[in-house]
Design a protein around this motif. Structure first.
Motif, short mmCIF file in Angstrom:
data_model
loop_
_atom_site.label_atom_id
_atom_site.label_comp_id
_atom_site.label_asym_id
_atom_site.label_seq_id
_atom_site.Cartn_x
_atom_site.Cartn_y
_atom_site.Cartn_z
N LYS A 166 0.82 -1.21 0.00
CA LYS A 166 0.00 0.00 0.00
C LYS A 166 0.86 1.26 0.00
O LYS A 166 0.54 2.24 -0.69
N THR A 167 1.94 1.23 0.76
CA THR A 167 2.83 2.38 0.80
C THR A 167 3.51 2.58 -0.55
O THR A 167 3.61 3.69 -1.08
N LEU A 168 3.98 1.48 -1.13
CA LEU A 168 4.64 1.53 -2.43
C LEU A 168 3.69 2.07 -3.50
O LEU A 168 4.07 2.91 -4.32
N ALA A 169 2.44 1.60 -3.47
CA ALA A 169 1.46 2.07 -4.44
C ALA A 169 1.26 3.58 -4.35
O ALA A 169 1.21 4.28 -5.37
N ALA A 170 1.17 4.08 -3.13
CA ALA A 170 0.96 5.52 -2.93
C ALA A 170 2.15 6.33 -3.41
O ALA A 170 1.99 7.43 -3.95
N GLU A 171 3.35 5.79 -3.24
CA GLU A 171 4.55 6.53 -3.62
C GLU A 171 4.87 6.45 -5.10
O GLU A 171 5.43 7.39 -5.67
N GLU A 172 4.52 5.32 -5.73
CA GLU A 172 5.00 5.09 -7.09
C GLU A 172 3.96 5.31 -8.18
O GLU A 172 4.31 5.28 -9.37
N ARG A 173 2.70 5.53 -7.84
CA ARG A 173 1.71 5.73 -8.91
C ARG A 173 2.04 6.96 -9.74
O ARG A 173 1.74 7.02 -10.93
N GLN A 174 2.71 7.95 -9.14
CA GLN A 174 3.10 9.14 -9.89
C GLN A 174 4.13 8.81 -10.97
O GLN A 174 4.32 9.58 -11.93
N HIS A 175 4.81 7.66 -10.83
CA HIS A 175 5.79 7.22 -11.82
C HIS A 175 5.20 6.20 -12.80
O HIS A 175 5.94 5.60 -13.58
N ILE A 177 3.71 3.37 -11.99
CA ILE A 177 3.90 2.00 -11.51
C ILE A 177 2.68 1.55 -10.73
O ILE A 177 2.25 2.22 -9.78
N ARG A 178 2.13 0.40 -11.12
CA ARG A 178 0.96 -0.18 -10.43
C ARG A 178 1.44 -1.22 -9.43
O ARG A 178 2.38 -1.97 -9.70
N VAL A 179 0.76 -1.30 -8.30
CA VAL A 179 1.10 -2.29 -7.28
C VAL A 179 -0.18 -3.04 -6.88
O VAL A 179 -1.18 -2.43 -6.53
N THR A 180 -0.11 -4.36 -6.95
CA THR A 180 -1.24 -5.22 -6.59
C THR A 180 -0.81 -6.18 -5.49
O THR A 180 0.28 -6.75 -5.54
#
Length: 240
Positions: A166-175, A177-180
Motif C-alpha cells: 500500500k505504501t509503495l502504491a501511494a509513492e509510485e503511482r506518480q511514476h 507503476i501499479r502495485v497489486t
C-alpha cells in the motif's frame, strides 16, 4: 488489443507452487519470463515447460534468504534481462505460538517473506521509473488480513507485506507503476510439506496454484489506467 505484447516478467519463487504456475500462465499468453529461485534444476524444468509454449524463459539461481545480496543481484538481473512486471511469490510458511518462536526463526520469516520482497522491489524500481511504467504484484496471504493462532510470525510478515504494498502504491503511482497485493487463502503448494509448518489441513479443499496464477495474470493484463490494488482469493470451502 494484445495486452500481453512486449511484456516480460520477473517471478521469484518460480521453481514451484504459485511462482511456477504464474510462469506457465504468463507464457501461455506470450509474456516472457525471468525465473528466480534457489533451485537451478527445478528452474530449468520450469523454463523448459515455458519454452514449449513459444515464450522465452531465462533462469537465475538466487537465495533470497541471503538478504544482504538480494537488491544488488536483482538489479543486475534486471539490467541483463529487462522486465516490466515483478511478481514476488517467494516465501516460507511457519507455525508456532508467538511465545514459543525463537528470535532466529522470527527473523528468518521476516527476512524471506518481507525484507527480501522489499529488496527485490528496490532492485527493479529504477528501470521501471525510467520507463514510466511497471506492474508489481506481491503475493501476501489472508493471514495478513486476519491473523490465525499458531501462525503468528507468518501472519505478521504478510501483514507487513500488505502495508509495504500500500505504501509503495501511494509513492509510485506518480511514476506510472501499479502495485497489486494478492491475498490467497490456503493454497496446495509445497509449503505444507516444509519442516517449519506443523499444521495439516485438507489439501484437496485448498486453492490450486493455477487458480492464484490466473488472478495474477488478470491483474497484470488490465489496461494501464486500471489497477487491482488488493484481491482476496479464497477456497470456495472458506477458511479451512
Amino acid at each position: 488489443m494484445n495486452l500481453a505484447k512486449n511484456k516480460s516478467a520477473m517471478i521469484t519463487g518460480a521453481s514451484s507452487g504459485i511462482g511456477k504456475a504464474t510462469a506457465l500462465a504468463f507464457a501461455k499468453v506470450g509474456i516472457d519470463v525471468v525465473l528466480v529461485s534457489r533451485n537451478q534444476e527445478k528452474l530449468a524444468s520450469v523454463a523448459s515447460a515455458v519454452e514449449q509454449t513459444g515464450a522465452k524463459a531465462t533462469t537465475y539461481a538466487l537465495d533470497l534468504a541471503d538478504i544482504e545480496q538480494v537488491r544488488e543481484k536483482i538489479s543486475a538481473i534486471a539490467a541483463e534481462s529487462p522486465v516490466n512486471i515483478l511478481i514476488n511469490s517467494a516465501g516460507m510458511g511457519y507455525t508456532g505460538n508467538l511465545s514459543d518462536t525463537p528470535l532466529s526463526d522470527w527473523q528468518a520469516v521476516m527476512n524471506l517473506n518481507l525484507t527480501s520482497v522489499f529488496q527485490c522491489i528496490l532492485g527493479v524500481l529504477p528501470t521501471m521509473r525510467d520507463r514510466g511504467a511497471g506492474t508489481i504484484v506481491n503475493v501476501a496471504s489472508v493471514a495478513g488480513l486476519q491473523p490465525f493462532p499458531s501462525w503468528g510470525a507468518y501472519s505478521v510478515s504478510k501483514a507487513g507485506l500488505i502495508a509495504l504494498s500500500k505504501t509503495l502504491a501511494a509513492e509510485e503511482r506518480q511514476h506510472g507503476i501499479r502495485v497489486t497485493t494478492i491475498c490467497p487463502g490456503a493454497v496446495d503448494t509445497e509449503l505444507w510439506n516444509s519442516d517449519t509448518v506443523g499444521i495439516k489441513l485438507e489439501r484437496a479443499a485448498m486453492l490450486t496454484p493455477e487458480s492464484v496464477a490466473q488472478s495474477i495474470l488478470h491483474a497484470v493484463l488490465l489496461p494501464e489506467q486500471a489497477v487491482i490494488e488488493e484481491l482476496t482469493l479464497m477456497p470456495s470451502a472458506g477458511v479451512l
